[in-house]
Structure formats: structure tokens, C-alpha cells
Design a protein around this motif. Sequence first.
Motif, PDB file in Angstrom:
ATOM      1  N   LEU A 216       0.823  -1.209   0.000  1.00 62.01           N
ATOM      2  CA  LEU A 216       0.000   0.000   0.000  1.00 62.01           C
ATOM      3  C   LEU A 216       0.859   1.263   0.000  1.00 62.01           C
ATOM      4  O   LEU A 216       0.482   2.279  -0.585  1.00 62.01           O
ATOM      5  N   VAL A 217       1.996   1.187   0.660  1.00 57.58           N
ATOM      6  CA  VAL A 217       2.890   2.363   0.703  1.00 57.58           C
ATOM      7  C   VAL A 217       3.508   2.625  -0.668  1.00 57.58           C
ATOM      8  O   VAL A 217       3.571   3.781  -1.136  1.00 57.58           O
ATOM      9  N   THR A 218       3.951   1.578  -1.343  1.00 53.78           N
ATOM     10  CA  THR A 218       4.606   1.743  -2.640  1.00 53.78           C
ATOM     11  C   THR A 218       3.620   1.749  -3.805  1.00 53.78           C
ATOM     12  O   THR A 218       4.010   2.046  -4.940  1.00 53.78           O
ATOM     13  N   ALA A 219       2.338   1.419  -3.516  1.00 52.39           N
ATOM     14  CA  ALA A 219       1.295   1.366  -4.556  1.00 52.39           C
ATOM     15  C   ALA A 219       1.676   0.409  -5.684  1.00 52.39           C
ATOM     16  O   ALA A 219       1.409   0.656  -6.861  1.00 52.39           O
ATOM     17  N   ARG A 220       2.282  -0.721  -5.304  1.00 51.12           N
ATOM     18  CA  ARG A 220       2.671  -1.724  -6.288  1.00 51.12           C
ATOM     19  C   ARG A 220       2.247  -3.102  -5.818  1.00 51.12           C
ATOM     20  O   ARG A 220       2.201  -3.378  -4.606  1.00 51.12           O
ATOM     21  N   VAL A 221       1.942  -3.971  -6.763  1.00 50.89           N
ATOM     22  CA  VAL A 221       1.609  -5.356  -6.425  1.00 50.89           C
ATOM     23  C   VAL A 221       2.859  -6.038  -5.891  1.00 50.89           C
ATOM     24  O   VAL A 221       3.937  -5.931  -6.506  1.00 50.89           O
ATOM     25  N   PRO A 222       2.786  -6.712  -4.745  1.00 43.47           N
ATOM     26  CA  PRO A 222       3.994  -7.325  -4.174  1.00 43.47           C
ATOM     27  C   PRO A 222       4.540  -8.438  -5.066  1.00 43.47           C
ATOM     28  O   PRO A 222       3.804  -9.087  -5.810  1.00 43.47           O
ATOM     29  N   VAL A 223       5.834  -8.625  -4.951  1.00 47.51           N
ATOM     30  CA  VAL A 223       6.500  -9.639  -5.779  1.00 47.51           C
ATOM     31  C   VAL A 223       5.951 -11.033  -5.489  1.00 47.51           C
ATOM     32  O   VAL A 223       5.862 -11.875  -6.388  1.00 47.51           O
ATOM     33  N   VAL A 224       5.561 -11.283  -4.239  1.00 43.34           N
ATOM     34  CA  VAL A 224       5.092 -12.621  -3.861  1.00 43.34           C
ATOM     35  C   VAL A 224       3.766 -12.972  -4.517  1.00 43.34           C
ATOM     36  O   VAL A 224       3.346 -14.139  -4.492  1.00 43.34           O
ATOM     37  N   LEU A 225       3.080 -11.992  -5.108  1.00 44.37           N
ATOM     38  CA  LEU A 225       1.826 -12.263  -5.807  1.00 44.37           C
ATOM     39  C   LEU A 225       1.967 -12.159  -7.315  1.00 44.37           C
ATOM     40  O   LEU A 225       0.968 -12.160  -8.042  1.00 44.37           O
ATOM     41  N   GLU A 226       3.185 -12.070  -7.790  1.00 45.05           N
ATOM     42  CA  GLU A 226       3.447 -12.102  -9.223  1.00 45.05           C
ATOM     43  C   GLU A 226       3.472 -13.554  -9.706  1.00 45.05           C
ATOM     44  O   GLU A 226       3.771 -14.468  -8.935  1.00 45.05           O
ATOM     45  N   PRO A 227       3.148 -13.793 -10.981  1.00 48.25           N
ATOM     46  CA  PRO A 227       3.162 -15.169 -11.500  1.00 48.25           C
ATOM     47  C   PRO A 227       4.493 -15.884 -11.310  1.00 48.25           C
ATOM     48  O   PRO A 227       4.531 -17.108 -11.171  1.00 48.25           O
ATOM     49  N   ALA A 228       5.590 -15.136 -11.265  1.00 47.07           N
ATOM     50  CA  ALA A 228       6.908 -15.771 -11.112  1.00 47.07           C
ATOM     51  C   ALA A 228       7.064 -16.444  -9.761  1.00 47.07           C
ATOM     52  O   ALA A 228       7.930 -17.315  -9.597  1.00 47.07           O
ATOM     53  N   ALA A 229       6.253 -16.062  -8.775  1.00 52.30           N
ATOM     54  CA  ALA A 229       6.378 -16.625  -7.429  1.00 52.30           C
ATOM     55  C   ALA A 229       5.515 -17.859  -7.222  1.00 52.30           C
ATOM     56  O   ALA A 229       5.520 -18.439  -6.128  1.00 52.30           O
ATOM     57  N   LEU A 230       4.777 -18.284  -8.227  1.00 58.33           N
ATOM     58  CA  LEU A 230       3.865 -19.421  -8.060  1.00 58.33           C
ATOM     59  C   LEU A 230       4.614 -20.713  -7.725  1.00 58.33           C
ATOM     60  O   LEU A 230       4.108 -21.557  -6.983  1.00 58.33           O
ATOM     61  N   GLY A 231       5.814 -20.866  -8.260  1.00 53.59           N
ATOM     62  CA  GLY A 231       6.592 -22.065  -7.938  1.00 53.59           C
ATOM     63  C   GLY A 231       6.943 -22.140  -6.467  1.00 53.59           C
ATOM     64  O   GLY A 231       6.923 -23.221  -5.866  1.00 53.59           O
ATOM     65  N   VAL A 232       7.255 -20.990  -5.875  1.00 57.65           N
ATOM     66  CA  VAL A 232       7.557 -20.953  -4.438  1.00 57.65           C
ATOM     67  C   VAL A 232       6.323 -21.313  -3.622  1.00 57.65           C
ATOM     68  O   VAL A 232       6.399 -22.083  -2.655  1.00 57.65           O
ATOM     69  N   TRP A 233       5.173 -20.762  -4.024  1.00 57.12           N
ATOM     70  CA  TRP A 233       3.932 -21.089  -3.302  1.00 57.12           C
ATOM     71  C   TRP A 233       3.601 -22.573  -3.418  1.00 57.12           C
ATOM     72  O   TRP A 233       3.131 -23.182  -2.454  1.00 57.12           O
ATOM     73  N   ALA A 234       3.854 -23.157  -4.584  1.00 53.81           N
ATOM     74  CA  ALA A 234       3.607 -24.589  -4.754  1.00 53.81           C
ATOM     75  C   ALA A 234       4.502 -25.409  -3.828  1.00 53.81           C
ATOM     76  O   ALA A 234       4.060 -26.390  -3.201  1.00 53.81           O
ATOM     77  N   ALA A 235       5.771 -25.007  -3.732  1.00 54.52           N
ATOM     78  CA  ALA A 235       6.707 -25.722  -2.853  1.00 54.52           C
ATOM     79  C   ALA A 235       6.278 -25.593  -1.397  1.00 54.52           C
ATOM     80  O   ALA A 235       6.325 -26.574  -0.634  1.00 54.52           O
ATOM     81  N   VAL A 236       5.841 -24.390  -0.983  1.00 53.74           N
ATOM     82  CA  VAL A 236       5.378 -24.190   0.394  1.00 53.74           C
ATOM     83  C   VAL A 236       4.172 -25.074   0.683  1.00 53.74           C
ATOM     84  O   VAL A 236       4.070 -25.698   1.748  1.00 53.74           O
ATOM     85  N   THR A 237       3.252 -25.163  -0.288  1.00 52.55           N
ATOM     86  CA  THR A 237       2.059 -25.991  -0.102  1.00 52.55           C
ATOM     87  C   THR A 237       2.428 -27.455   0.076  1.00 52.55           C
ATOM     88  O   THR A 237       1.909 -28.147   0.960  1.00 52.55           O
ATOM     89  N   VAL A 238       3.341 -27.944  -0.744  1.00 53.62           N
ATOM     90  CA  VAL A 238       3.744 -29.359  -0.672  1.00 53.62           C
ATOM     91  C   VAL A 238       4.434 -29.657   0.656  1.00 53.62           C
ATOM     92  O   VAL A 238       4.149 -30.672   1.316  1.00 53.62           O
ATOM     93  N   VAL A 239       5.354 -28.780   1.069  1.00 54.36           N
ATOM     94  CA  VAL A 239       6.086 -28.997   2.321  1.00 54.36           C
ATOM     95  C   VAL A 239       5.125 -28.987   3.513  1.00 54.36           C
ATOM     96  O   VAL A 239       5.188 -29.858   4.394  1.00 54.36           O
ATOM     97  N   CYS A 240       4.233 -28.016   3.558  1.00 56.15           N
ATOM     98  CA  CYS A 240       3.286 -27.922   4.683  1.00 56.15           C
ATOM     99  C   CYS A 240       2.330 -29.111   4.692  1.00 56.15           C
ATOM    100  O   CYS A 240       1.983 -29.628   5.760  1.00 56.15           O
ATOM    101  N   ALA A 241       1.911 -29.556   3.496  1.00 55.67           N
ATOM    102  CA  ALA A 241       1.044 -30.732   3.424  1.00 55.67           C
ATOM    103  C   ALA A 241       1.767 -31.971   3.954  1.00 55.67           C
ATOM    104  O   ALA A 241       1.167 -32.816   4.639  1.00 55.67           O
ATOM    105  N   ALA A 242       3.048 -32.087   3.660  1.00 56.74           N
ATOM    106  CA  ALA A 242       3.830 -33.215   4.170  1.00 56.74           C
ATOM    107  C   ALA A 242       3.938 -33.161   5.691  1.00 56.74           C
ATOM    108  O   ALA A 242       3.842 -34.191   6.374  1.00 56.74           O
TER     109      ALA A 242
END
Length: 256
Positions: A216-242
Motif C-alpha cells: 500500500l505504501v509503494t502502490a505496487r503489487v507485491p512480488v510474492v503475488l506475481e506469477p513468477a512466485a507461483l513455484g515458491v507457493w507450490a513448494a510451500v504448499t507441498v512442504v506444509c502438506a507433508a
Amino acid sequence: MTWHASTELLHRYADGDPALATDVAWAVEVHLESCADCRARLAAEATEVAPLVEQVWAGLDLAPEPAPVRGRLWLTTWATPAMAPWLAMTVLVTLAAVVADWLTDGTYPSIALLLAPVAPVAGVAAAWARGMDPAHELVAATPRAGLYLVLRRTLAVLVVVIPLLALGTWTSPVRWLLPCLAFTVATLALGGFVGLRRAAVGLVVAWALFVVGPSLVTARVPVVLEPAALGVWAAVTVVCAAVVRLRATVYTRLES
């Protein structure tokens, strides 16, 4: 030399003689657990009790059958009254975010997009709320309690929240759907260590401080919600599910 209870002692024990000393009665009970002969002799001494037992069973057979509660028990496996206010709050917050997006007219990143990853967390925290659910002890004693029940209630939360987020965001769900699932599974995984409520609060506060606030301060979409970060989110999901799968037994006695 093996000790056996005398016929007189067994007769007094079967009759419930009040003059029989307590320690003697206890000794007879302990002996009966390991002596089949004395149990058989006791059964012969207690034949006059059989008609009374049959009468009691006859009375139980005549008792009306309890009303079926299958529907109610089925409902409690998917939801609990404690989840209703949390889901209602999630709906209101999402609607408020949609209104805020409409008022800002694209000046800031989508508020609904920023809140989408943590939207189900409050409902997940209430899915196994020991202090808020009046039927918690009853449900926890069922054979399907534990991880099975937590997962079913978590799925019920996602069924409500995800369609609402899809309708409330104009951004492609690809951006927020995987982070939303990752936060949900992470809440369950961390909840196995610190409790669902603490896990939910910690994750929401961390997301607000390190992602929502700076965005909100920078008025930009955060990097963690960019399509390039989807692989990281997938890895987090798999690890937490395990982690959830490996620690499945802790959810039977999970504190919230």
C-alpha cells in the motif's frame, strides 16, 4: 499353594453382605479376575440374581428408540457454530475490500487481491475451536475426530471463501489461488505445533506487516503475488502438506 475363596465368603460377596470388610471384598474381586474356578462357583451362588437381570434387560428392550441424529452429526463433521461468525467476518471483509478497490479506481493495488491469500485463515482457526464449540468434547470423542475432521471443516471454509474471492476480484485467480491454499495448509501445519488460533494470528500479522503494508505504501503489487512466485507457493504448499501428514496424530488432541 493357591488360595481360593470359601463357599461362605463367595455367598456373602454375592449377597452384598454389608458386614463384609472392604479389604476382604477387594481381595475377592482381585482373585476372581484370575481364577476361573471361583468365578464359576460365584455364578452358581448368584443364580438368584439372574431373574432380576432378565427383568432389567426386558425393560430396556421396551424403551423407545432414540430419535435419529445422523443429519445433525453429519453437519457437525463439516461445520461448527463457532465457524459462523468467522465466515461472516470473512465475507464482510472481502466485500469491504471490493468496495475499496472500486473507490480507489486502480490507484492502489487490489485490496481484495492482497487479502485473498489469508482470507480463509480465520475460518480454519475456528474449525477446531475447543473453547468456542459447545459440542467439541462430544465430536472429539468420535472415531473420525482429529485430522479427518479438521480437513473436512477446512474444506467447508474453502468452499465458502474461494467462490466469494473469485467474484470479488477482477484479477485472474491464478495470482491468489495458490497462495490462498498455501496459507491454509500452512495454518494447519503450524497449528499442529502452536495451536490453530495462534498459527492463524501469526500468519495474518506477518502477511499484513511484510506484504500488505509495504504494498500500500509503494502502490505496487507485491512480488510474492506475481506469477513468477507461483513455484515458491507450490513448494510451500507441498512442504506444509507433508508436515500435516507426518504429524497427523497431533490433531486428535489439538488445542486451538
